[in-house]
Scaffold this active site. Sequence first.
Site, short mmCIF file in Angstrom:
data_model
loop_
_atom_site.label_atom_id
_atom_site.label_comp_id
_atom_site.label_asym_id
_atom_site.label_seq_id
_atom_site.Cartn_x
_atom_site.Cartn_y
_atom_site.Cartn_z
CG ASP A 25 -38.23 -5.11 7.20
OD1 ASP A 25 -38.81 -5.72 6.33
OD2 ASP A 25 -38.16 -5.56 8.50
CG ASN A 73 -36.06 -11.74 0.16
OD1 ASN A 73 -35.34 -10.50 0.00
ND2 ASN A 73 -36.61 -11.72 1.30
#
Length: 254
Positions: A25, A73
């Site tokens: 991330d 996503n």
Amino acid sequence: MILSSDHHQNDLSSLLPKHVAIIMDGNGRWAKKRGKLRAFGHRAGIKAVRSAVSFSAKHNIESLTLYAFSSENWNRPEQEVSSLMELFIFALDSEIKSLHKHNIRLSVIGDIGRFSERLQDRIHRSVKLTANNTGLQLNIAANYGGRWDIVQSVQKIAQQIKDNSLEQQDITEELVNNYMNLSQQPQVDLVIRTGGEHRISNFLLWQIAYAEFYFTDILWPDFDENVFEGAINAFAKRERRFGGTIPDDADVGS
């Protein structure tokens, strides 16, 4: 240096994780700090992937699972998703020969049927090329979600019941596990998340039941072997209980 000289070499295998999973991330924030588009950060993250793979191979970690693209996503802007798909193809094309050369076995877990035929072809070819390698097992989680993984396992069991090849009373935790991704690999010992967030994000929900967690504010493109080493050292100091307890007279603070 991993661990201290107080540990004998023959003790290391019990202190080091066999399976590490990483939530990568911070690419977007890394790029934003530099006045760049998010795609710039994703590309920069490839170097961090190389570092993680290299470190794992050098320290005899058996399995490394990287969360590359979650099923959620797809909700990102179309341009970013398209860029990620092209980056995935680029990474496979540019890295697969090196992985094969270093005896690393590649696996891609997730619902890859949603990807373009071009990307699916790259995945199948890369996995096939490294299928007989015996070194580090590298798993890339792509279009993956922990809930999806559990559902697909249950669906396979339900089909067996429908086909009269399985009785309902024969469903066990072990059976469910057998249909989960990564079931033939060591259980996940350590989950590392970069970027400062403290959440799981639907990653390996079944497989991380007894994993230790290590959170770092380091953004993924800045992740290197020193950061990885810090996570491993922290893991080695943990008292893992696997749902049990320790003796009342043990010298601990809880």
